[in-house]
Design a protein around this motif. Structure first.
Motif, PDB file in Angstrom:
ATOM      1  N   PRO A  67       0.833  -1.208   0.000  1.00 48.39           N
ATOM      2  CA  PRO A  67       0.000   0.000   0.000  1.00 48.39           C
ATOM      3  C   PRO A  67       0.865   1.254   0.000  1.00 48.39           C
ATOM      4  O   PRO A  67       1.989   1.253   0.507  1.00 48.39           O
ATOM      5  N   ALA A  79      -3.231   3.574   5.407  1.00 54.27           N
ATOM      6  CA  ALA A  79      -3.354   2.189   4.948  1.00 54.27           C
ATOM      7  C   ALA A  79      -2.303   1.294   5.597  1.00 54.27           C
ATOM      8  O   ALA A  79      -2.486   0.077   5.693  1.00 54.27           O
ATOM      9  N   LEU A  80      -1.222   1.903   6.074  1.00 57.12           N
ATOM     10  CA  LEU A  80      -0.147   1.124   6.694  1.00 57.12           C
ATOM     11  C   LEU A  80      -0.553   0.584   8.059  1.00 57.12           C
ATOM     12  O   LEU A  80       0.130  -0.279   8.618  1.00 57.12           O
ATOM     13  N   GLN A  85      -4.161  -5.312   4.070  1.00 60.40           N
ATOM     14  CA  GLN A  85      -3.341  -4.556   3.109  1.00 60.40           C
ATOM     15  C   GLN A  85      -3.366  -5.215   1.733  1.00 60.40           C
ATOM     16  O   GLN A  85      -3.443  -4.534   0.707  1.00 60.40           O
ATOM     17  N   CYS A  96      -4.753  -3.740  -1.789  1.00 59.11           N
ATOM     18  CA  CYS A  96      -4.020  -3.705  -3.056  1.00 59.11           C
ATOM     19  C   CYS A  96      -4.868  -4.267  -4.192  1.00 59.11           C
ATOM     20  O   CYS A  96      -4.798  -3.783  -5.324  1.00 59.11           O
TER      21      CYS A  96
END
Length: 250
Positions: free
Chosen positions: A95, A144-145, A152, A156
């Motif tokens: 991400p 998003a991390l 995650q 994607c």
């Protein structure tokens, strides 16, 4: 079922080294096609050829034809248009270091979508298609991390879907995930094939058997055989395929 991708007499070289030999394969619309074989056999190199990611590799030379809907991807389709049509999900989730919302909106914005209402709709539809919307809809502005590895990876997938591709390439999409996250990705693959052509590289033969309609076995840069997944796993034509599937090597 009509052919989406057609590969004819494909050879690929990195400098003097030949990585792929005379590959001939067809991929139909709305099917899952698994590529199996030992490490270093050319599966991922072949996969990256389908959206021209090997263009980025120094001294890479390709001969033969790769046709998407009958058009040569090397001469008749702009590379940016090709990568919009042919999305890619990598082995490790990657991400962008931005919010969940911006991860999904990034591609559509790049391709000219600017209205917030339209972007909002694309974000919701893409996350829903990737079976992630219900888990993240209340924290779209968060990084998003902060998501788990499995989330995650589904993000994607959603990011790829946001630009409305026709084909989804997946390079060992579950190898970095735990069993529960792997199951969710496999369920997602089975759901997505109603709309997309999916080509997946996997080292996990049980996974290939679970999710794919057809399977191709690669060895030392050569395509040994390709057939319906049930046939490949129950009655392969080539003894090398049988030896690999039964664990005698690889």
């Amino acid at each position: 079922m009509s052919s989406k991708f057609e590969v004819k007499e494909l050879n690929l070289f990195f400098g003097e080294f030949q990585a792929l030999y005379n590959i001939n394969l067809q991929f139909s619309e709305r099917e899952v096609f698994a590529l199996i074989g030992p490490s270093g056999c050319g599966k991922s190199t072949f996969l990256k050829t389908l959206n021209r990611m090997n263009d980025l590799v120094l001294n890479c030379k390709i001969t033969g034809d790769v046709l998407l809907d009958g058009k040569d991807i090397f001469s008749a389709i702009d590379v940016n248009v090709l990568r919009k049509s042919v999305g890619m999900v990598f082995q490790k989730p990657n991400p962008f270091a931005m919010s969940i919302y911006e991860n999904i909106a990034f591609g559509p914005k790049t391709h000219g979508v600017s209205k917030k209402a339209e972007l909002d709709e694309i974000v919701e539809m893409s996350l829903s298609a990737a079976a992630l919307w219900d888990e993240v809809k209340d924290r779209l502005k968060k990084s998003a991390l902060d998501l788990s590895g499995g989330q995650q990876q589904r993000l994607c997938v959603a990011r790829s879907l946001a630009v409305n591709p026709e084909v989804l390439l997946m390079d060992e999409p579950t190898s970095a995930l735990d069993p529960l996250s792997t199951l969710k990705i496999e369920e997602l693959i089975c759901n997505l094939k109603t709309k997309y052509t999916i080509i997946i590289v996997t080292h996990n033969m049980q996974q290939a058997a679970r999710v794919s309609d057809k399977t191709a076995f690669f060895l030392l840069g050569q395509l040994i055989e390709a057939d319906l997944t049930d046939k490949i796993f129950s009655s392969p034509k080539d003894k090398r395929t049988e030896d690999y599937i039964t664990g005698r090597f690889g």
